[in-house]
Design a protein around this motif. Structure first.
Motif, PDB file in Angstrom:
ATOM      1  N   ARG A  18       0.802  -1.225   0.000  1.00 45.37           N
ATOM      2  CA  ARG A  18       0.000   0.000   0.000  1.00 45.37           C
ATOM      3  C   ARG A  18       0.832   1.272   0.000  1.00 45.37           C
ATOM      4  NH1 ARG A  18      -4.487  -0.262  -2.067  1.00 45.37           N
ATOM      5  NH2 ARG A  18      -3.216  -1.688  -3.266  1.00 45.37           N
ATOM      6  N   SER A  19       2.177   1.142   0.172  1.00 43.08           N
ATOM      7  CA  SER A  19       3.009   2.325   0.380  1.00 43.08           C
ATOM      8  C   SER A  19       2.845   3.371  -0.716  1.00 43.08           C
ATOM      9  CB  SER A  19       4.475   1.920   0.505  1.00 43.08           C
ATOM     10  OG  SER A  19       4.878   1.199  -0.634  1.00 43.08           O
ATOM     11  N   VAL A  20       2.635   2.925  -1.954  1.00 39.31           N
ATOM     12  CA  VAL A  20       2.543   3.898  -3.048  1.00 39.31           C
ATOM     13  C   VAL A  20       1.145   4.500  -3.153  1.00 39.31           C
ATOM     14  CG1 VAL A  20       4.414   2.962  -4.414  1.00 39.31           C
ATOM     15  CG2 VAL A  20       2.126   2.032  -4.701  1.00 39.31           C
ATOM     16  N   VAL A  21       0.185   3.918  -2.412  1.00 33.10           N
ATOM     17  CA  VAL A  21      -1.186   4.441  -2.442  1.00 33.10           C
ATOM     18  C   VAL A  21      -1.410   5.381  -1.264  1.00 33.10           C
ATOM     19  CG1 VAL A  21      -3.627   3.793  -2.421  1.00 33.10           C
ATOM     20  CG2 VAL A  21      -1.967   2.334  -3.593  1.00 33.10           C
ATOM     21  N   TRP A  22      -0.903   4.996  -0.092  1.00 29.43           N
ATOM     22  CA  TRP A  22      -1.112   5.782   1.126  1.00 29.43           C
ATOM     23  C   TRP A  22      -0.321   7.080   1.118  1.00 29.43           C
ATOM     24  CZ3 TRP A  22      -0.365   1.278   5.151  1.00 29.43           C
ATOM     25  CH2 TRP A  22      -1.538   0.518   5.193  1.00 29.43           C
ATOM     26  N   TRP A  23       0.903   7.007   0.639  1.00 28.28           N
ATOM     27  CA  TRP A  23       1.801   8.165   0.737  1.00 28.28           C
ATOM     28  C   TRP A  23       2.207   8.636  -0.654  1.00 28.28           C
ATOM     29  CZ3 TRP A  23       4.424   3.953   3.813  1.00 28.28           C
ATOM     30  CH2 TRP A  23       3.870   3.861   5.091  1.00 28.28           C
ATOM     31  N   ASN A  24       2.489   9.931  -0.750  1.00 28.44           N
ATOM     32  CA  ASN A  24       3.154  10.421  -1.958  1.00 28.44           C
ATOM     33  C   ASN A  24       4.490   9.703  -2.054  1.00 28.44           C
ATOM     34  OD1 ASN A  24       1.166  12.299  -2.366  1.00 28.44           O
ATOM     35  ND2 ASN A  24       2.266  13.942  -1.327  1.00 28.44           N
ATOM     36  N   SER A  25       4.756   9.076  -3.173  1.00 27.49           N
ATOM     37  CA  SER A  25       6.036   8.384  -3.278  1.00 27.49           C
ATOM     38  C   SER A  25       6.641   8.620  -4.647  1.00 27.49           C
ATOM     39  CB  SER A  25       5.850   6.879  -3.039  1.00 27.49           C
ATOM     40  OG  SER A  25       4.960   6.363  -3.999  1.00 27.49           O
ATOM     41  N   LEU A  26       7.945   8.407  -4.723  1.00 27.47           N
ATOM     42  CA  LEU A  26       8.620   8.557  -6.014  1.00 27.47           C
ATOM     43  C   LEU A  26       8.280   7.363  -6.897  1.00 27.47           C
ATOM     44  CD1 LEU A  26      10.600  10.229  -7.699  1.00 27.47           C
ATOM     45  CD2 LEU A  26      12.465   8.950  -6.673  1.00 27.47           C
ATOM     46  N   HIS A  27       8.189   6.194  -6.271  1.00 26.03           N
ATOM     47  CA  HIS A  27       7.822   4.982  -7.003  1.00 26.03           C
ATOM     48  C   HIS A  27       6.401   5.142  -7.538  1.00 26.03           C
ATOM     49  CE1 HIS A  27       7.002   0.753  -7.825  1.00 26.03           C
ATOM     50  NE2 HIS A  27       8.275   0.490  -7.658  1.00 26.03           N
ATOM     51  N   GLN A  28       6.176   4.713  -8.768  1.00 25.11           N
ATOM     52  CA  GLN A  28       4.837   4.846  -9.345  1.00 25.11           C
ATOM     53  C   GLN A  28       3.838   3.936  -8.654  1.00 25.11           C
ATOM     54  OE1 GLN A  28       7.545   3.633 -10.815  1.00 25.11           O
ATOM     55  NE2 GLN A  28       7.107   2.077 -12.322  1.00 25.11           N
ATOM     56  N   GLY A  29       2.575   4.234  -8.847  1.00 25.70           N
ATOM     57  CA  GLY A  29       1.506   3.411  -8.287  1.00 25.70           C
ATOM     58  C   GLY A  29       1.436   2.058  -8.966  1.00 25.70           C
ATOM     59  N   PRO A  30       0.539   1.185  -8.488  1.00 21.49           N
ATOM     60  CA  PRO A  30       0.446  -0.148  -9.090  1.00 21.49           C
ATOM     61  C   PRO A  30      -0.028  -0.086 -10.531  1.00 21.49           C
ATOM     62  CG  PRO A  30      -1.322   0.193  -7.491  1.00 21.49           C
ATOM     63  CD  PRO A  30      -0.397   1.355  -7.362  1.00 21.49           C
ATOM     64  N   SER A  31       0.675  -0.831 -11.420  1.00 20.81           N
ATOM     65  CA  SER A  31       0.287  -0.883 -12.836  1.00 20.81           C
ATOM     66  C   SER A  31      -0.753  -1.962 -13.073  1.00 20.81           C
ATOM     67  CB  SER A  31       1.507  -1.180 -13.708  1.00 20.81           C
ATOM     68  OG  SER A  31       2.397  -0.099 -13.700  1.00 20.81           O
ATOM     69  N   ILE A  32      -0.610  -3.069 -12.325  1.00 21.02           N
ATOM     70  CA  ILE A  32      -1.500  -4.203 -12.539  1.00 21.02           C
ATOM     71  C   ILE A  32      -2.408  -4.314 -11.322  1.00 21.02           C
ATOM     72  CG2 ILE A  32      -1.633  -6.684 -12.944  1.00 21.02           C
ATOM     73  CD1 ILE A  32       1.323  -6.352 -14.020  1.00 21.02           C
ATOM     74  N   THR A  33      -3.697  -4.029 -11.522  1.00 22.00           N
ATOM     75  CA  THR A  33      -4.658  -4.111 -10.425  1.00 22.00           C
ATOM     76  C   THR A  33      -5.806  -5.012 -10.863  1.00 22.00           C
ATOM     77  OG1 THR A  33      -5.817  -2.169 -11.253  1.00 22.00           O
ATOM     78  CG2 THR A  33      -4.124  -1.777  -9.609  1.00 22.00           C
ATOM     79  N   LEU A  34      -6.776  -5.177  -9.978  1.00 20.76           N
ATOM     80  CA  LEU A  34      -7.925  -6.011 -10.313  1.00 20.76           C
ATOM     81  C   LEU A  34      -8.688  -5.433 -11.502  1.00 20.76           C
ATOM     82  CD1 LEU A  34      -9.251  -6.915  -6.758  1.00 20.76           C
ATOM     83  CD2 LEU A  34      -8.074  -8.395  -8.369  1.00 20.76           C
ATOM     84  N   LYS A  35      -8.553  -4.108 -11.693  1.00 21.54           N
ATOM     85  CA  LYS A  35      -9.291  -3.469 -12.776  1.00 21.54           C
ATOM     86  C   LYS A  35      -8.601  -3.653 -14.126  1.00 21.54           C
ATOM     87  CE  LYS A  35     -10.578   0.127  -9.804  1.00 21.54           C
ATOM     88  NZ  LYS A  35      -9.730   1.264  -9.525  1.00 21.54           N
ATOM     89  N   GLY A  36      -7.397  -4.179 -14.124  1.00 18.56           N
ATOM     90  CA  GLY A  36      -6.690  -4.369 -15.383  1.00 18.56           C
ATOM     91  C   GLY A  36      -5.268  -3.869 -15.269  1.00 18.56           C
ATOM     92  N   SER A  37      -4.630  -3.662 -16.429  1.00 22.99           N
ATOM     93  CA  SER A  37      -3.229  -3.270 -16.444  1.00 22.99           C
ATOM     94  C   SER A  37      -3.056  -1.980 -17.221  1.00 22.99           C
ATOM     95  CB  SER A  37      -2.410  -4.385 -17.085  1.00 22.99           C
ATOM     96  OG  SER A  37      -1.163  -3.900 -17.472  1.00 22.99           O
ATOM     97  N   THR A  38      -2.170  -1.098 -16.703  1.00 20.25           N
ATOM     98  CA  THR A  38      -1.853   0.120 -17.439  1.00 20.25           C
ATOM     99  C   THR A  38      -0.574  -0.076 -18.234  1.00 20.25           C
ATOM    100  OG1 THR A  38      -0.774   0.945 -15.459  1.00 20.25           O
ATOM    101  CG2 THR A  38      -3.006   1.701 -15.861  1.00 20.25           C
ATOM    102  N   ILE A  39      -0.088  -1.321 -18.287  1.00 18.41           N
ATOM    103  CA  ILE A  39       1.047  -1.655 -19.144  1.00 18.41           C
ATOM    104  C   ILE A  39       0.474  -2.214 -20.437  1.00 18.41           C
ATOM    105  CG2 ILE A  39       3.135  -3.050 -19.384  1.00 18.41           C
ATOM    106  CD1 ILE A  39       3.306  -3.164 -16.364  1.00 18.41           C
ATOM    107  N   ASP A  40       0.895  -1.670 -21.567  1.00 19.59           N
ATOM    108  CA  ASP A  40       0.365  -2.148 -22.839  1.00 19.59           C
ATOM    109  C   ASP A  40       0.678  -3.633 -23.008  1.00 19.59           C
ATOM    110  OD1 ASP A  40      -0.812  -1.112 -25.486  1.00 19.59           O
ATOM    111  OD2 ASP A  40       0.841  -2.400 -26.111  1.00 19.59           O
ATOM    112  N   SER A  41      -0.293  -4.375 -23.595  1.00 22.21           N
ATOM    113  CA  SER A  41      -0.154  -5.832 -23.656  1.00 22.21           C
ATOM    114  C   SER A  41       1.088  -6.261 -24.440  1.00 22.21           C
ATOM    115  CB  SER A  41      -1.407  -6.451 -24.262  1.00 22.21           C
ATOM    116  OG  SER A  41      -1.671  -5.864 -25.506  1.00 22.21           O
ATOM    117  N   SER A  42       1.559  -5.432 -25.406  1.00 19.29           N
ATOM    118  CA  SER A  42       2.744  -5.803 -26.175  1.00 19.29           C
ATOM    119  C   SER A  42       3.998  -5.807 -25.306  1.00 19.29           C
ATOM    120  CB  SER A  42       2.936  -4.824 -27.341  1.00 19.29           C
ATOM    121  OG  SER A  42       3.152  -3.513 -26.848  1.00 19.29           O
TER     122      SER A  42
END
Lengths: 238, 143
Positions: free
Chosen positions: A171-195
């Motif tokens: 949860r660290s990237v969701v709870w706090w402002n962080s340099l590391h990006q948020g989760p790319s792969i969640t239950l709602k799908g992926s923000t990483i292109d399938s290729s």
């Protein structure tokens, strides 16, 4: 589960499983790596350094999954006194620490060209470093245990308490402002292109199988050690 | 059998206590553990002039201006509700660009400008091949 409390029965299953996991994992890693290094396109911003993800993500998953396994085994040891749980937890600790370190190292190498820094004390990186130190503490406690091949109750309690860090890392990237990006792969799908995404599944499954093979090997080695000790003791008494 | 149930109850109580303690600690840490202030956070917290902080957000499109000296740049960091002008002298990372995430280390000057002495690029969670780059990454979401 208690059917496998008998080491002989466990070994009968573990022996062939080690080979299947080991070779299956190696094959998947090889295919995933070739695909990740040569077949997928680079990222529009990160360029070629996006390929570090194919090692970094499985390493992070196994570092955290490893401790989750230790916590479950610790609970089984404390509550049900399962005789193999201590052996399993002990077997997980070293590869778990190794993959956590691999995650930190690959992340650092990726961070330099992407963020412009090798290391920053943001929530995700700090909590992952804490996990590595927890692993070191666990290994030290396990080695100090009187129990041959297994771990002491204090070690099991430490394994359980340390699990609190796992949801914090997640949860660290969701709870706090962080340099590391948020989760790319969640239950709602992926923000990483399938290729770009598809080899990640192969390497994640491959490294997971390899991890399983290493744990089974280490468990078998521990059980063999226990038997040798017992036999030496009997011979000394005879 | 009874002893096992006792241990199970004890274990569950201990687990709940640990999780509770963890959550309490996390909520207390909420502000301290943040890696950077967004422009809104900085305004709300009333960060005093000269105090070293990190400011993070999106670089406003079209706001990057190069000063005549060649090494100083000015740009605006926003989080969709507030925005802060930033001045920086030095070399920026390759991924520093407009409509992209940034974390600046520095402090506020008396005139409300944020004077940065280090710039980090923040990558977002979207990964795609170059040919797909287009309107997709221009949504300007701040994480």
């Amino acid at each position: 589960m208690h059917g496998y409390a008998n080491p002989a029965r466990f070994l009968k299953v573990a022996r062939p499983l080690t080979a299947w996991f080991g070779w299956g994992g190696a094959l998947l890693i090889a295919v995933g790596m070739i695909a990740g290094l040569f077949l997928t396109p680079p990222d529009y911003l990160q360029g070629e350094s996006v390929r570090i993800m194919y090692v970094h993500v499985p390493a992070a998953w196994l570092g955290m999954g490893g401790w989750t396994g230790i916590a479950i085994a610790s609970l089984m040891q404390l509550v049900w006194r399962h005789p193999l749980s201590g052996v399993a937890a002990r077997a997980i600790a070293v590869p778990g620490a190794l993959f956590t370190a691999l995650c930190l190292i690959t992340g650092s190498i990726w961070g330099r060209p992407t963020w412009g820094t090798w290391w920053e004390w943001d929530g995700r990186m700090t909590s992952m470093l804490v996990l590595l130190f927890l692993y070191f503490g666990y290994v030290a406690l396990a080695n100090a245990s009187e129990e041959k091949g297994s771990v002491s109750r204090v070690t099991a309690i430490f394994g359980l308490v340390g699990a609190i860090n796992i949801p914090i890392i997640n949860r660290s990237v969701v709870w706090w402002n962080s340099l590391h990006q948020g989760p790319s792969i969640t239950l709602k799908g992926s923000t990483i292109d399938s290729s770009i995404l598809w080899p990640l599944g192969l390497t994640t499954l491959g490294f997971s199988l390899l991890f399983g093979a290493i744990v089974l090997m280490r468990m078998r080695a521990s059980l063999a050690e226990i038997r040798v000790e017992a036999r030496l003791k009997r011979m000394a008494e005879a | 059998m009874k002893a096992k149930h006792q241990r199970l109850t004890l274990g569950i109580i201990a687990l709940i206590a640990i999780i509770g303690a963890g959550l309490l600690a996390m909520s207390a840490l909420k502000d301290q553990a943040a890696y950077f202030y967004s422009p809104s956070d900085a305004k709300k917290a009333g960060v005093p002039t000269g105090q070293a902080i990190r400011l993070g957000g999106m670089v406003t499109g079209g706001s990057i201006v190069h000063e005549p000296d060649g090494v100083t740049i000015r740009f605006v960091v926003h989080d969709n509700s507030e925005s802060v002008p930033v001045r920086f002298k030095g070399i920026v990372p390759d991924l520093f660009k407009e409509n992209s995430g940034v974390v600046a280390e520095g402090s506020f000057a008396a005139d409300g400008t944020f004077v940065a002495d280090n710039i980090l690029a923040k990558h977002d969670e979207r990964y795609m091949p170059p040919q797909l780059e287009g309107e997709m990454h221009k949504t300007g979401k701040v994480e």
